[in-house]
Scaffold this motif. Structure first.
Motif, short mmCIF file in Angstrom:
data_model
loop_
_atom_site.label_atom_id
_atom_site.label_comp_id
_atom_site.label_asym_id
_atom_site.label_seq_id
_atom_site.Cartn_x
_atom_site.Cartn_y
_atom_site.Cartn_z
N GLU A 1 -3.43 -14.62 -2.75
CA GLU A 1 -3.83 -15.10 -3.98
C GLU A 1 -3.48 -16.46 -4.01
N ALA A 2 -2.17 -17.14 -4.27
CA ALA A 2 -1.81 -18.30 -4.12
C ALA A 2 -3.03 -19.22 -3.77
N TYR A 3 -3.70 -18.82 -3.22
CA TYR A 3 -4.77 -19.92 -2.79
C TYR A 3 -5.83 -19.82 -3.13
N LYS A 4 -5.98 -18.65 -3.60
CA LYS A 4 -7.34 -18.10 -4.18
C LYS A 4 -7.60 -19.29 -5.76
N ARG A 5 -6.01 -18.85 -6.71
CA ARG A 5 -5.76 -19.12 -7.35
C ARG A 5 -5.24 -20.43 -7.58
N GLY A 6 -5.65 -20.90 -6.57
CA GLY A 6 -5.85 -22.64 -6.74
C GLY A 6 -3.67 -23.49 -6.34
N LEU A 7 -2.91 -22.15 -7.14
CA LEU A 7 -1.22 -22.92 -6.78
C LEU A 7 -1.43 -23.73 -5.20
N ILE A 8 -2.05 -23.48 -4.24
CA ILE A 8 -1.58 -24.42 -3.01
C ILE A 8 -3.18 -24.21 -2.39
N SER A 9 -3.08 -25.27 -1.79
CA SER A 9 -4.63 -25.37 -0.80
C SER A 9 -4.94 -25.68 0.70
N LYS A 10 -5.43 -26.22 0.92
CA LYS A 10 -6.29 -25.94 2.47
C LYS A 10 -4.52 -27.16 3.24
N ASN A 11 -4.49 -27.98 2.04
CA ASN A 11 -3.10 -29.04 3.07
C ASN A 11 -1.99 -28.22 3.11
N GLU A 12 -1.59 -27.03 2.76
CA GLU A 12 -0.23 -25.66 3.17
C GLU A 12 -0.83 -25.09 3.78
N THR A 13 -2.45 -24.61 2.85
CA THR A 13 -2.62 -23.19 4.28
C THR A 13 -3.00 -23.60 5.83
N VAL B 1 -0.92 9.63 8.89
CA VAL B 1 -1.05 10.51 8.05
C VAL B 1 -1.17 10.36 6.75
N ASN B 2 -0.18 9.36 6.12
CA ASN B 2 -0.37 9.05 4.17
C ASN B 2 -1.65 8.21 4.32
N VAL B 3 -2.06 7.37 4.80
CA VAL B 3 -3.15 6.24 4.53
C VAL B 3 -4.38 7.18 3.30
N LEU B 4 -4.43 8.32 3.70
CA LEU B 4 -6.07 8.75 2.41
C LEU B 4 -5.37 9.56 1.79
N PRO B 5 -3.90 10.24 1.64
CA PRO B 5 -3.29 10.80 0.69
C PRO B 5 -3.48 9.80 -0.57
N LEU B 6 -2.47 9.20 0.52
CA LEU B 6 -2.05 7.72 -1.67
C LEU B 6 -3.15 7.25 -1.76
N ASN B 7 -4.22 7.07 -1.02
CA ASN B 7 -5.78 6.52 -1.26
C ASN B 7 -6.07 6.79 -2.29
N GLU B 8 -6.05 8.75 -2.00
CA GLU B 8 -6.97 9.33 -3.05
C GLU B 8 -6.26 8.75 -4.30
N PHE B 9 -4.92 9.31 -4.13
CA PHE B 9 -3.72 9.07 -5.62
C PHE B 9 -3.30 7.27 -6.31
N GLY B 10 -4.28 6.64 -5.27
CA GLY B 10 -4.12 5.83 -6.53
C GLY B 10 -2.75 5.43 -5.91
N GLY B 11 -2.01 4.87 -4.90
CA GLY B 11 -0.84 4.53 -4.51
C GLY B 11 -0.88 3.81 -3.41
N LEU B 12 -1.70 3.88 -2.62
CA LEU B 12 -2.11 2.42 -1.63
C LEU B 12 -2.16 1.16 -2.28
N PRO B 13 -0.78 0.33 -2.15
CA PRO B 13 -1.73 -1.17 -2.33
C PRO B 13 -2.44 -1.39 -1.79
N THR B 14 -3.44 -2.86 -2.37
CA THR B 14 -4.06 -3.18 -1.69
C THR B 14 -4.54 -4.51 -2.28
N LYS B 15 -4.96 -5.56 -1.41
CA LYS B 15 -5.49 -7.16 -1.45
C LYS B 15 -3.94 -8.00 -2.78
N ASN B 16 -2.63 -7.54 -2.39
CA ASN B 16 -1.66 -7.75 -2.90
C ASN B 16 -1.49 -7.16 -4.58
#
Ligand code: SF4
Ligand code: SF4
Ligand code: SF4
Ligand code: SF4
Lengths: 136, 579
Positions: free
Chosen positions: B363-375, B243-258
């Motif tokens: 995020e680390a992959y996106k920023r190039g800290l790690i590559s496909k060698n790792e992931t 039940v918390n998903v929508l209220p938190l989202n509206e409130f700006g409290g739902l952590p999204t994409k890291n």
């Protein structure tokens, strides 16, 4: 004759409130636990399959009473049994005789069986159990 | 009241029972007693290797189990392999009722078995069973079913077991009970794994008597009515924690994409409402709980190769899972989310830690800290198929990167960088509330390492411009009361029912006279005892770090200030130094 009946088994959530109610039923001697409970909530081989309850189906010719050597378990008018704990020698015959395994073991080894008092039905929050007049 | 403690020594395959009335009288039960038992066992708390033979697990129940409804939880305390500090985790299912009905207030497990075993506690007897054949089964659901079929105690037992996560010592592996309940946080599953313990089964039909029979039934009815007739539990009853998903989202409290975002554009899709309407298959309950908040989705999946053949998976969901494996990973497909949850369930991993680890890796992959060698695959927000494979890798650990990720986001970011967006607090991955100071300071100073610690997120939702000190005081006050709830051990969702006056009343028929003041005093004492144990294990406020991302993210209180957090921590440090 009033009896404990199943209204809708599919609604059972396996909470066991009925079990605890049954152990608490005796006002002069309520127990905390499940030792005296004549009803059992079980999962259907894992909760991923759901849950159901097991209790005495009130046979009109109760096999459990038939194998009791002491007269502790006797047929009840309208189906099911009476149980007189003082006469019971805890031989376990009745538990084996009940095809659906609806007689359970108390802490003292003697049976715990539903006597169709209906107390538990008041504590089933999900509409699984009811206490109703049935034709015998 | 139950005050017997069963100790099982896996190194010597021995067990014994002691009556610890002293502890239960002084510290109630649950966490209060568990802290004392752990302290007694871990002499050199700091030096103990969490995955070594010397670590100890305490399971503890409360005086209201199973006397009253909703006292359905078991507390587990151990030294955490994720944080190297105190680990505390609570689970329901049938665990608490089964331990109490077996006749015990607490069970202590120590040592390490030489070979894989599972242990069965059948009232006064303990059986050590050969676990070699089932040891390598990665699926915790299958493990549970095999053991359930071999052992007796249908309906009155708990089967606590580990899956691939615990076997492979993933530091945030959980222990699963009755399929859908977990000792989730801080790696109890890895501790089981390190002890060669695949499962613990407990059962019994013992009972005890109330002191005041008539009153017992009266108080029971009062609590029962509060639970089923008042609004106190409605929220959990209907949509569940989702039940918390929508209220938190509206409130700006739902952590999204890291936490790069705080609102998720697909929140509707994965909301409690959408899940209930489209996927909810059934609900089940923990033992002796009238609320039945465990929501289980039915997911129909067509065979890859054959049309009109379907398998149906039953997948339990909760708010924290939707956050960690949904919004935090940008997964907005309900089906994808459910599949990912299922994979995490099968392995027996903590869902929050898994999600946060993968979010950082993305995020680390996106920023190039790690590559496909790792992931070994492309990690991108929303791509649940690859996340499912990544979960496999966290368990199988095919390279150094996944070996590190299996140790938690703190450890992985220490090696690969990106600490500023590694969302862990005190080495523990964050729960799903980006609600403001209350939540974050709560994560840092909470003694139970969960969002339910000091109710930070709910303080945030009723924010009253607290100063840093006021906030810390408020968090501690609430946390001290919660030591009582987790000593009783009632479900935290029932905290609206188990108010001090009801607790006092409920104790009476059990033969315990107390009052509100005394309870609050005991709460304070337990809080301090626990903090002492944490300090003994090496906890220090100075070591606490706050990821930069916290200060970059928007919260319902605006951007958070470093000064505020620093002031709060300085004040907390003072408090800790006096204990
Ligand atoms: S206990 Fe079993 S055998 Fe006896 S009357 Fe009930 S259902 Fe029939
Ligand atoms: S256990 Fe007791 S009631 Fe059952 S058959 Fe034996 S004597 Fe009769
Ligand atoms: S009807 Fe009475 S005896 Fe039967 S299960 Fe319910 S409470 Fe127990
Ligand atoms: S009280 Fe009702 S829902 Fe709960 S186990 Fe008994 S029959 Fe099932």
């Amino acid at each position: 004759m009033k009896r404990l009946v199943i209204k809708d088994l599919e609604k059972c959530v396996g909470c066991g409130l009925c079990m605890y109610a049954c152990s608490r039923r005796n006002a002069r001697d309520p127990e905390i636990g499940v030792s005296k409970s004549g009803i059992l909530a079980v999962s259907l081989s894992g909760f991923e399959r759901g849950a159901t309850i097991i209790f005495c189906r009130a046979c009109s010719e109760p096999p459990c009473a038939q194998v009791c050597p002491t007269g502790a378990m006797t047929p009840r008018k309208g189906g099911g049994v009476f149980f007189k704990e003082d006469l019971c020698i805890a031989c376990g015959n009745c538990m084996e005789a009940c095809t659906i395994g609806a007689i359970f073991r108390q802490e003292n080894g003697k049976p715990a069986v539903c006597v169709h008092c209906g107390y538990c039905a008041n504590y089933c929050p999900h509409g699984v159990l009811a206490y109703e007049e049935v034709k015998s | 009241m139950r005050s017997k403690v069963l100790t099982i020594d896996l190194s010597r395959y021995k067990y014994w029972v002691e009556d610890r009335k002293d502890l239960f009288e002084e510290y109630i039960g649950g966490v209060g007693v568990a802290v004392q038992l752990l302290k007694e066992e871990l002499e050199n708390a700091k030096g103990v290797d969490p995955l070594g033979e010397e670590n100890v697990i305490v399971f503890s129940t409360g005086p209201f189990t199973p006397a009253y409804p909703l006292a359905s939880k078991t507390v587990a305390l151990f030294k955490s392999p994720l944080t190297s500090n105190l680990g505390e985790s609570h689970a329901g299912g049938r665990s608490a009722a089964a331990i109490a009905n077996a006749g015990y207030g607490a069970i202590v497990i120590k040592g390490r078995s030489r070979k894989p075993v599972y242990v069965v506690v059948d009232e006064d007897k303990v059986h050590f069973r050969d676990g070699r054949v089932i040891w390598s089964i990665q699926d915790s659901i299958v493990t549970g079913r095999i053991i359930a079929e071999r052992e007796k105690g249908r309906g009155i037992r708990t089967v606590m077991r580990i899956g691939g996560g615990g076997l492979n010592l993933v530091r945030y592996a959980c222990v699963t009970t009755e399929t859908y309940r977990h000792f989730g946080r801080l790696g109890l599953g890895a501790v089981f794994g390190s002890k060669n313990l695949k499962a613990l089964v407990v059962m019994g039909r013992k009972s005890f008597k109330p002191k005041d029979k008539e009153n017992f039934r009266k108080v029971y009815d009062e609590i029962y009515d509060l639970a089923v007739k008042s609004d106190a539990m409605k929220k959990y009853h209907l949509l569940g924690t989702a039940v918390n998903v929508l209220p938190l989202n509206e409130f700006g409290g739902l952590p999204t994409k890291n936490l790069t975002e705080q609102r998720f554009d697909k929140a509707e899709e994965i909301s409690g409402e959408a899940l209930a309407e489209n996927n909810l298959g059934r609900r089940i309950a923990c033992a002796h709980c009238p609320v039945a908040c465990i929501h289980i989705a039915a997911l129909r999946e067509e065979y890859e190769t054959e049309k009109y053949f379907y398998k149906t998976l039953m997948i339990s969901y909760d708010y924290e899972l939707i956050y960690a494996l949904g919004s935090m990973l940008g997964v907005g497909s309900r089906e994808g989310l459910l599949k990912l949850i299922h994979r995490v369930e099968v392995y027996g991993l903590d869902a929050i830690s898994t999600g946060v680890c993968l979010a950082w890796a993305t995020e680390a992959y996106k920023r190039g800290l790690i590559s496909k060698n790792e992931t070994l695959l492309d990690l991108e927000f929303g791509n649940y198929e690859n996340y499912i494979k990544a979960v496999d890798y966290i368990v199988s650990q095919p390279n150094d990167f996944y070996k590190a990720l299996a140790k938690g986001v703190d450890e992985a970011s220490r090696i690969y960088g990106g600490r500023e967006f590694a969302m862990a607090f005190g080495r523990n991955e964050m729960p799903g509330y980006n609600t403001g100071y209350g939540a974050y300071i709560g994560y840092l100073i909470g003694l139970r390492h969960s969002h339910l610690d000091g109710a930070g997120y709910s303080i945030d939702q009723k924010w009253k411009d607290y100063s840093p000190k006021e906030l810390v005081d408020e968090l501690i006050r609430e946390e001290q009361w919660r030591q009582i709830l987790s000593s009783l051990v009632v479900c935290f969702f029932a905290r609206g029912i188990y108010k001090p006056e009801i607790v006092v009343k409920a104790f009476k028929p059990l033969g315990v006279e107390t009052d509100e003041n005394e309870l609050r005093e005991i709460g304070k004492k337990i809080y301090e005892e626990k903090l002492r144990l944490k300090k003994k294990m090496g906890f220090s406020v100075e070591d606490l770090q706050v990821p930069e991302r916290v200060f970059e993210a928007d919260t319902p209180q605006g951007k958070l200030s470093r000064d505020y957090v620093k002031e709060a921590l300085d004040y907390y440090k003072e408090i800790v130094s006096k204990i």
